[in-house]
Design a protein around this motif. Structure first.
Motif, PDB file in Angstrom:
ATOM      1  N   GLY A 194     -12.050  -6.885 -24.085  1.00  0.00           N
ATOM      2  CA  GLY A 194     -11.127  -7.285 -25.269  1.00  0.00           C
ATOM      3  C   GLY A 194     -12.314  -7.304 -26.231  1.00  0.00           C
ATOM      4  O   GLY A 194     -11.664  -7.335 -27.598  1.00  0.00           O
ATOM      5  N   ILE A 232      -1.172   2.683 -30.376  1.00  0.00           N
ATOM      6  CA  ILE A 232      -1.417   1.474 -30.468  1.00  0.00           C
ATOM      7  C   ILE A 232      -0.376   1.351 -31.746  1.00  0.00           C
ATOM      8  O   ILE A 232      -0.515   1.919 -32.525  1.00  0.00           O
ATOM      9  N   VAL A 239      -6.571  -5.397 -33.101  1.00  0.00           N
ATOM     10  CA  VAL A 239      -7.646  -4.614 -31.748  1.00  0.00           C
ATOM     11  C   VAL A 239      -8.688  -4.611 -32.220  1.00  0.00           C
ATOM     12  O   VAL A 239      -9.944  -5.071 -31.332  1.00  0.00           O
ATOM     13  N   ASP A 276      -1.755  -5.071 -23.746  1.00  0.00           N
ATOM     14  CA  ASP A 276      -0.757  -5.934 -22.625  1.00  0.00           C
ATOM     15  C   ASP A 276      -1.975  -5.808 -21.951  1.00  0.00           C
ATOM     16  O   ASP A 276      -2.861  -5.136 -21.225  1.00  0.00           O
ATOM     17  N   GLY A 293     -12.368  -4.284 -18.092  1.00  0.00           N
ATOM     18  CA  GLY A 293     -12.812  -4.791 -19.826  1.00  0.00           C
ATOM     19  C   GLY A 293     -12.309  -6.064 -20.306  1.00  0.00           C
ATOM     20  O   GLY A 293     -11.405  -6.940 -20.075  1.00  0.00           O
TER      21      GLY A 293
HETATM   22  P1  ATP Z   1     -13.852  -3.706 -23.519  1.00  0.00           P
HETATM   23  O1  ATP Z   1     -13.913  -5.268 -23.491  1.00  0.00           O
HETATM   24  O2  ATP Z   1     -14.051  -2.564 -21.900  1.00  0.00           O
HETATM   25  O3  ATP Z   1     -14.226  -2.653 -23.888  1.00  0.00           O
HETATM   26  P2  ATP Z   1     -10.936  -3.040 -24.424  1.00  0.00           P
HETATM   27  O4  ATP Z   1     -10.939  -1.770 -23.894  1.00  0.00           O
HETATM   28  O5  ATP Z   1      -9.673  -4.363 -23.647  1.00  0.00           O
HETATM   29  O6  ATP Z   1     -12.343  -4.327 -22.616  1.00  0.00           O
HETATM   30  P3  ATP Z   1     -11.609  -3.108 -26.475  1.00  0.00           P
HETATM   31  O7  ATP Z   1     -11.851  -2.527 -25.918  1.00  0.00           O
HETATM   32  O8  ATP Z   1     -12.716  -3.799 -27.437  1.00  0.00           O
HETATM   33  O9  ATP Z   1     -11.695  -4.139 -25.299  1.00  0.00           O
HETATM   34  O10 ATP Z   1      -9.706  -2.436 -26.893  1.00  0.00           O
HETATM   35  C1  ATP Z   1      -8.958  -3.753 -27.473  1.00  0.00           C
HETATM   36  C2  ATP Z   1      -7.075  -3.946 -27.446  1.00  0.00           C
HETATM   37  O11 ATP Z   1      -7.080  -2.581 -27.922  1.00  0.00           O
HETATM   38  C3  ATP Z   1      -7.754  -2.460 -25.624  1.00  0.00           C
HETATM   39  O12 ATP Z   1      -7.446  -3.268 -25.017  1.00  0.00           O
HETATM   40  C4  ATP Z   1      -6.401  -1.988 -26.070  1.00  0.00           C
HETATM   41  O13 ATP Z   1      -5.295  -2.334 -25.513  1.00  0.00           O
HETATM   42  C5  ATP Z   1      -6.327  -1.897 -27.266  1.00  0.00           C
HETATM   43  N1  ATP Z   1      -7.372   0.613 -27.355  1.00  0.00           N
HETATM   44  C6  ATP Z   1      -8.610   0.200 -27.968  1.00  0.00           C
HETATM   45  N2  ATP Z   1      -8.585   1.522 -28.328  1.00  0.00           N
HETATM   46  C7  ATP Z   1      -7.524   2.233 -27.651  1.00  0.00           C
HETATM   47  C8  ATP Z   1      -7.188   3.324 -27.804  1.00  0.00           C
HETATM   48  N3  ATP Z   1      -7.537   4.481 -27.408  1.00  0.00           N
HETATM   49  N4  ATP Z   1      -6.138   4.044 -27.394  1.00  0.00           N
HETATM   50  C9  ATP Z   1      -4.514   2.509 -26.850  1.00  0.00           C
HETATM   51  N5  ATP Z   1      -5.076   1.343 -26.978  1.00  0.00           N
HETATM   52  C10 ATP Z   1      -6.168   1.197 -27.180  1.00  0.00           C
END
Ligand code: ATP
Length: 154
Positions: free
Chosen positions: A114, A87, A95, A103, A112
């Protein structure tokens, strides 16, 4: 509540290891016995599932996830590390915001909303803990949890 942080981490670790057999999983445990925290078992499990789920989703380039658990006199520290896409510094500021996704096009394919990290952060802070991110683009991410240890009643 009286939740053994180590037991919950082991349960999530074993679960993910079983489900994602194409990944390499590592566990670094420096605790000699159970370590109790003031948090519901379900909440800690939910947080670790969000972090593990993200680690899998965003590290298709190098399929390896590392867990670590340690403690100080007052806090349990759990780290979930992946070696995936990472990230950027700019995105790292957001995040934990509701509905934020790095993205949008790619993430939509991956599913997902976010919400995972924002919910995880609310839960952790509600228990007096912290969640921190250390990451760099292209090199993977480490999410660190610190949770207050339950103080024994006199
Ligand atoms: P969900 O609501 O199912 O968790 P999500 O994965 O999009 O969906 P978050 O867990 O809140 O939502 O994460 C937010 C964003 O942060 C993600 O969409 C991704 O872009 C980024 N992110 C989170 N964890 C990682 C990681 N381990 N490596 C890279 N990017 C990450």
């Amino acid at each position: 509540g009286k939740t053994d942080a180590k037991e919950v981490m082991n349960a999530v670790f074993n679960n993910f290891k079983m489900i994602h057999q194409d990944f390499l999983f590592g566990l670094d445990d420096s605790l000699s016995g159970p370590t109790y925290i003031n948090m519901s078992r379900d909440h800690l499990e939910q947080i670790l599932i969000v972090l593990s789920d993200n680690a899998v989703k965003y590290s298709q380039t190098r399929k390896e996830i590392h867990y670590a658990i340690a403690r100080t006199s007052t806090m349990v520290q759990i780290a979930v590390q992946d070696f995936g896409e990472g990230i950027s510094e700019e995105d790292a500021k957001h995040v934990f915001d509701r509905f934020y996704r790095v993205d949008k096009a790619r993430s939509r394919k991956q599913g997902g909303n976010g919400l995972g990290l924002s919910i995880a952060q609310k839960l952790v802070e509600g228990y007096g803990g912290r969640i921190e991110l250390e990451s760099s683009l292209g090199n993977g991410s480490i999410f660190r949890l610190s949770l207050p240890i339950k103080v024994a009643k006199k």
